[in-house]
Write an enzyme that holds these catalytic residues in place. Structure first.
Site, mmCIF file in Angstrom:
data_model
loop_
_atom_site.group_PDB
_atom_site.id
_atom_site.type_symbol
_atom_site.label_atom_id
_atom_site.label_comp_id
_atom_site.label_asym_id
_atom_site.label_seq_id
_atom_site.Cartn_x
_atom_site.Cartn_y
_atom_site.Cartn_z
ATOM 1 N N HIS A 33 19.773 -11.276 16.224
ATOM 2 C CA HIS A 33 20.314 -12.605 16.542
ATOM 3 C C HIS A 33 19.421 -13.717 15.983
ATOM 4 O O HIS A 33 19.344 -14.806 16.537
ATOM 5 C CB HIS A 33 20.536 -12.771 18.051
ATOM 6 N N THR A 34 18.767 -13.408 14.897
ATOM 7 C CA THR A 34 17.949 -14.413 14.211
ATOM 8 C C THR A 34 18.626 -14.899 12.934
ATOM 9 O O THR A 34 18.320 -15.988 12.456
ATOM 10 C CB THR A 34 16.569 -13.826 13.832
ATOM 11 N N GLY A 120 32.910 0.056 15.248
ATOM 12 C CA GLY A 120 32.606 -0.538 16.560
ATOM 13 C C GLY A 120 31.298 -0.036 17.152
ATOM 14 O O GLY A 120 31.056 -0.163 18.341
ATOM 15 N N LEU A 123 27.058 -0.620 13.483
ATOM 16 C CA LEU A 123 26.419 -0.180 12.239
ATOM 17 C C LEU A 123 27.093 -0.835 11.027
ATOM 18 O O LEU A 123 26.954 -0.386 9.901
ATOM 19 C CB LEU A 123 26.461 1.351 12.125
ATOM 20 N N SER A 125 30.382 -1.391 10.026
ATOM 21 C CA SER A 125 31.504 -0.840 9.265
ATOM 22 C C SER A 125 32.271 -1.990 8.614
ATOM 23 O O SER A 125 32.822 -1.833 7.514
ATOM 24 C CB SER A 125 32.426 -0.030 10.171
ATOM 25 N N GLU A 158 34.478 -12.976 6.847
ATOM 26 C CA GLU A 158 34.369 -12.624 8.269
ATOM 27 C C GLU A 158 34.385 -13.883 9.151
ATOM 28 O O GLU A 158 35.003 -13.915 10.208
ATOM 29 C CB GLU A 158 33.094 -11.804 8.488
ATOM 30 N N ASP A 170 24.252 -8.416 7.633
ATOM 31 C CA ASP A 170 24.924 -7.129 7.391
ATOM 32 C C ASP A 170 25.431 -7.036 5.954
ATOM 33 O O ASP A 170 25.238 -6.036 5.264
ATOM 34 C CB ASP A 170 26.113 -6.960 8.349
ATOM 35 N N TYR A 219 29.490 -13.043 21.441
ATOM 36 C CA TYR A 219 28.632 -13.280 20.270
ATOM 37 C C TYR A 219 28.687 -14.757 19.879
ATOM 38 O O TYR A 219 27.664 -15.417 19.700
ATOM 39 C CB TYR A 219 29.098 -12.384 19.116
HETATM 40 C C1 GLA Z 1 25.976 -8.714 14.088
HETATM 41 C C2 GLA Z 1 26.204 -9.771 13.026
HETATM 42 C C3 GLA Z 1 24.911 -10.107 12.306
HETATM 43 C C4 GLA Z 1 23.796 -10.403 13.288
HETATM 44 C C5 GLA Z 1 23.715 -9.338 14.370
HETATM 45 C C6 GLA Z 1 22.718 -9.691 15.447
HETATM 46 O O1 GLA Z 1 25.644 -7.496 13.492
HETATM 47 O O2 GLA Z 1 27.147 -9.311 12.100
HETATM 48 O O3 GLA Z 1 25.126 -11.180 11.430
HETATM 49 O O4 GLA Z 1 23.941 -11.680 13.842
HETATM 50 O O5 GLA Z 1 24.966 -9.117 14.988
HETATM 51 O O6 GLA Z 1 21.445 -9.687 14.922
#
Ligand code: GLA
Length: 382
Positions: A33-34, A120, A123, A125, A158, A170, A219
């Site tokens: 969450h950074t 879900g 990881l 997907s 996204e 990601d 989120y």
């Molecule tokens: C999800 C989001 C990422 C990131 C993480 C938390 O995976 O897709 O961008 O914010 O949560 O670190």
């Protein structure tokens, strides 16, 4: 399914020979969450990928078929939907829409998607299918974007098409991951450094089987709380753009002037950024136990300050402490379910994997999936 098998399957379904592109999922070692706070992250690509086979068509259709969902969907390229419809094909179409918005004239195509990243499970997907689709569509469109731009395009899909306000982590690591390495990424400048993951350890990923849901609000709510923190802190530090620009000391000075929840969210992010910097130094010199301790701290912070863990994740993290060869671990990804990542001595990884599975099942009556992984390469052909 191998590339050759996917190619044969495509030929059976569509009657032409495809080109194949693949993109991996990821596991994040440190820095949770950074990314959407302009901060630092340290993910690795993993050996689970999504493959997309593609060949052109002569009309103006985009035909997308999934092996997982045994379903075919057709779209009019000149009239693509403006928003996702909550279905798997959104990830492919969303990328197509973003390419069109960049002025790329997208070519008509048949696509066959085959994903092996657990869905879900935290990881990524979704990043895997977005990146593989982007490479596939671009191969027909003559668009040549550098990989960091591909990552941004997929993030936009996204954010704007699917409606999940995710950060860049990601998609970026799915594009640029490197075997044997974690990627230390500055999410503001997108500069990155490859950090070798010592050969003496394995990444054991334990899937709690509790599904997480990003788009489901929690989120996005965390993001808003971080934004609120920035707004409040600007009263005293007008130059800050994001929590990335705030130090622990600055935050502590104004603790009493902030709502308690906002303060907790900010403290997690600010301290987590420091942990990533420190962690990169430890991993570089092979200090796996000290790196593992930072993973433990990260988990505590995600549980108590950022409040994105859940009982099942906490159970795995506690159980891991009792097992041989464990250097440290934590929940990974957005949270509210999904996986933990455990740093385990190579020779103990197999036993660790079977024991954590047994004990988790005994504690929760849920049978977990456990994967022993190494850091893998990012997206490409094949
Ligand atoms: C999800 C989001 C990422 C990131 C993480 C938390 O995976 O897709 O961008 O914010 O949560 O670190």
């Amino acid at each position: 399914m191998t590339s050759a098998e996917l190619s044969r399957r495509f030929e059976t379904l569509f009657g032409s020979k495809p080109r194949i592109f693949c993109a991996p999922g990821r596991v994040n070692l440190l820095g949770e969450h950074t990314d959407y706070n302009d901060g630092f992250v340290m993910p690795c690509a993993i050996g689970f990928s999504t493959r997309v086979a593609i060949a052109s068509r002569t009309d103006r259709k985009l035909v997308v078929q999934s092996e997982e969902f045994s379903e075919r969907r057709e779209f009019d390229l000149d009239n693509l939907p403006a928003h996702g419809q909550g279905v798997w094909s959104d990830y492919v179409v969303g990328v197509g829409v973003m390419l069109q918005q960049m002025g790329v004239k997208t070519a008509a195509a048949n696509l066959l998607v085959r994903g092996e990243v657990p869905i879900g499970a935290g990881l990524s997907s979704s990043a895997a299918i977005e990146v593989a689709s982007a490479l596939a569509l671009m191969s027909l469109d003559g668009a040549k974007l550098p990989l960091p731009e591909v990552a941004k395009l997929c993030q936009r899909a996204e954010n704007l098409f699917i409606g999940a306000r995710v950060g860049i982590m990601d998609q970026f690591v799915s594009c640029l991951g490197k075997a044997g390495h974690a990627l230390l990424l500055d999410c503001r400048s997108l500069e990155f450094r490859l950090i070798p993951v010592p050969e003496s350890v394995r990444l054991v990923i334990c899937n709690t089987m509790v599904k997480h849901e990003h788009a489901s609000g929690a989120y996005n709510q965390r993001r808003e709380e971080c934004d609120q923190g920035v707004k409040i802190l600007r009263q005293w530090y007008p130059d800050i753009l994001a929590l990335r620009d705030v130090s622990v000391e600055q935050l502590e000075q104004h603790k009493e002037q902030m709502p308690a929840t906002i303060y907790k969210r900010c403290l997690h992010v600010v301290a987590e950024n420091c942990r990533v910097q420190e962690g990169a130094r430890f991993l570089t010199v092979g200090e796996v136990n000290r790196f593992g301790d930072l993973m433990r701290e990260s988990h505590r912070s995600l549980r108590e300050l950022f409040e994105v863990s859940c009982r099942e994740l906490d159970v795995v993290v506690e159980l891991a402490e009792t097992l041989e060869g464990y250097c440290g671990g934590r929940m990974t990804g957005g949270g509210f379910g999904g996986c933990t990542v455990n740093l385990v001595k190579k020779n103990d990884a197999q036993r660790f994997a079977s024991q954590i599975a047994e004990r988790y099942q005994a504690a929760t009556a849920i049978k977990p999936d456990v994967y022993i992984c190494s850091a893998a390469d990012g997206a490409g052909v094949g």
